[in-house]
Design an enzyme around this catalytic site. Structure first.
Site, short mmCIF file in Angstrom:
data_model
loop_
_atom_site.label_atom_id
_atom_site.label_comp_id
_atom_site.label_asym_id
_atom_site.label_seq_id
_atom_site.Cartn_x
_atom_site.Cartn_y
_atom_site.Cartn_z
N SER A 182 0.79 -1.23 0.00
CA SER A 182 0.00 0.00 0.00
C SER A 182 0.82 1.28 0.00
O SER A 182 0.33 2.32 -0.41
CB SER A 182 -0.94 -0.01 1.19
OG SER A 182 -0.21 -0.17 2.38
N HIS A 210 -5.20 -3.95 -1.97
CA HIS A 210 -5.00 -2.95 -3.03
C HIS A 210 -4.92 -3.59 -4.42
O HIS A 210 -4.68 -2.90 -5.41
CB HIS A 210 -3.73 -2.14 -2.77
CG HIS A 210 -3.91 -1.11 -1.70
ND1 HIS A 210 -4.43 0.13 -1.95
CD2 HIS A 210 -3.66 -1.16 -0.37
CE1 HIS A 210 -4.49 0.82 -0.83
NE2 HIS A 210 -4.03 0.05 0.15
N LYS A 241 -11.61 -0.33 -0.58
CA LYS A 241 -10.80 0.38 -1.57
C LYS A 241 -11.54 0.40 -2.92
O LYS A 241 -12.46 1.18 -3.08
CB LYS A 241 -9.42 -0.23 -1.61
CG LYS A 241 -8.84 -0.23 -0.18
CD LYS A 241 -7.43 -0.52 -0.06
CE LYS A 241 -7.03 -0.78 1.38
NZ LYS A 241 -7.20 0.34 2.30
N1 PMP Z 1 -4.54 -4.82 4.25
C1 PMP Z 1 -3.93 -3.89 3.49
C2 PMP Z 1 -2.78 -4.30 2.63
C3 PMP Z 1 -4.39 -2.56 3.51
O1 PMP Z 1 -3.78 -1.62 2.77
C4 PMP Z 1 -5.49 -2.23 4.34
C5 PMP Z 1 -6.05 -0.82 4.36
N2 PMP Z 1 -5.21 0.14 4.84
C6 PMP Z 1 -6.06 -3.23 5.10
C7 PMP Z 1 -5.59 -4.51 5.03
C8 PMP Z 1 -7.20 -2.92 6.02
O2 PMP Z 1 -8.37 -2.81 5.30
P1 PMP Z 1 -9.67 -2.15 5.96
O3 PMP Z 1 -9.55 -0.68 5.78
O4 PMP Z 1 -10.79 -2.76 5.22
O5 PMP Z 1 -9.66 -2.54 7.39
#
Ligand code: PMP
Length: 395
Positions: A182, A210, A241
């Site tokens: 990310s 992502h 996302k």
């Molecule tokens: N895994 C990854 C790789 C992410 O980038 C994110 C979001 N920042 C999450 C998990 C968490 O997702 P959520 O916002 O749905 O809790």
């Protein structure tokens, strides 16, 4: 030190070091523009890759669902039951992702913390990429398994860890990685990771937060991008996302999902994703299947702005996706640049330690299918000009 004395000191220090997170109050829906204090800002920091977060298709589906199923789920699913829409969406998501079954949870964070500790034991080893998301790190922390880290996307280092441990570990070995990272936008070498996993008898877990909706045919994600459907053991994902919603999921074999339903604390002790979100998610899936225009636009936009930065010789790191990190360096310059962008009506968050290592600050520009060429030109012009000015002033 007394609790509040410590908290206040830490907050003060974060402000002094310019690492304090200033959270904006938004007055309109997520789109290419967003309203703050009555003024429209160009929105460059949303994960709304395909524009679904404020879309009519999604809104209509959610409204229809609220009319039929109401708002809250009543209780956790093991007590009050699953709604038919949960079941329908889980089946559709599993198909989309190329797995036998899927379990919806409340967020991507919950997917990792609900999966990893539930299926691992003290006899197991979890091998994790050093730049994996915080939710994987916390999932590993909650597990009783032994743990090891491999250098970011370095399969030579991963093989070293596998070799060192293969005869020592009594239980199972799990390799866990983000599909798309990310902060840098680089894609994990799942083909090589999968090969090593098969060679050393390890299981693979990919967090595709992502990747889904963004890479692979029809946005099916990282696993499909590498043509590895049926090879990767387990996938976690998010609806927050490209899907433009909130929610998370875990995909794998049907026995895994059945086991999680019986044992995952996130599933058993926390109420489910709202019905309207499942219905909205299903609407997004159907749209993704039937219309590739958003994905095409996302990638055209991505190539357009990234080429401009590359031609100008400005580093955007190792990105292979719409995540476009405009590399800056130290924390203070990064936050100063974000402030300058804000003064120019552009919302783009500074990404600094601890999200990335110290000295690796960047402005992370999140490209969306909603952006126009004019908007991308504007961001490019403002960020490169303001960056130059800041650097000149520091000399
Ligand atoms: N895994 C990854 C790789 C992410 O980038 C994110 C979001 N920042 C999450 C998990 C968490 O997702 P959520 O916002 O749905 O809790």
């Amino acid at each position: 030190m007394k609790l509040y004395e410590r908290l206040v000191n830490e907050l003060k220090s974060a402000k002094e070091r310019k690492v304090y997170n200033d959270i904006k109050l938004l007055e309109s829906k997520q789109s290419d523009k967003i309203k703050i204090n009555g003024k429209d800002f160009l929105n460059m920091c949303s994960n709304n890759y395909l524009g679904y977060a404020g879309d009519k298709i999604v809104g209509d589906a959610a409204k229809k669902s609220i009319d039929k199923y109401g708002f809250g789920p009543g209780a956790v699913r093991t007590i009050s039951g699953s709604f038919t829409i949960h079941d329908e969406f889980e089946k559709a998501l599993a198909k989309f992702k190329g797995f036998e079954a899927t379990l919806l949870v409340q967020s991507g964070f919950q997917a990792n913390t609900g999966l990893i500790p539930t299926i691992t034991t003290a006899a197991d080893l979890i091998i994790s990429d050093e730049l994996n998301h915080a939710s994987i790190i916390d999932g590993v922390r909650l597990s009783k398994a032994q743990r090891a880290v491999f250098k970011h996307m370095d399969t030579v280092d991963l093989e070293r860890v596998l070799k060192e441990n293969k005869d020592k570990i009594q239980g199972n070995i799990f390799i866990v990685t983000d599909g798309v990272f990310s902060m840098d936008g680089d894609i994990a070498p799942l083909d090589k990771i999968n090969k090593l996993a098969k060679q050393y008898g390890a299981y693979t877990i990919v967090d595709d937060a992502h990747g889904e909706g963004v890479i692979g045919p029809k946005g099916r994600g990282s696993v499909a991008h590498f043509n590895l459907e049926g090879q990767i053991d387990i996938e976690t994902g998010t609806l927050s996302k490209a899907f433009g919603l909130v929610g998370g999921f875990i995909s794998g074999k049907k026995e895994l999902i059945e086991y999680l339903k019986q044992n995952s604390r996130v599933f058993k002790f926390s109420s489910s994703l709202p019905q309207s979100f499942a219905e909205a998610g299903l609407a997004v899936l159907n749209d993704l299947e039937n219309d590739g225009k958003r994905l095409e636009k996302l990638w055209n936009n991505t190539k357009y702005i990234q080429e401009k930065f590359k031609k100008a010789g400005h580093s955007i790191g190792t990105t292979q996706t719409p995540i476009t990190p405009f590399m800056v360096g130290d924390e203070a310059t990064t936050t100063d640049l974000a402030k300058k962008l804000f003064e120019n009506d552009i919302l783009a968050s500074p990404i600094i330690f601890p999200s990335v290592p110290t000295g690796k600050g960047r402005i992370r520009l999140m490209i969306s299918s909603l952006h126009t060429k004019e908007e991308l030109d504007h961001v490019y012009n403002v960020i490169t000009t303001e960056y130059k000015k800041l650097i000149q002033n520091k000399k």
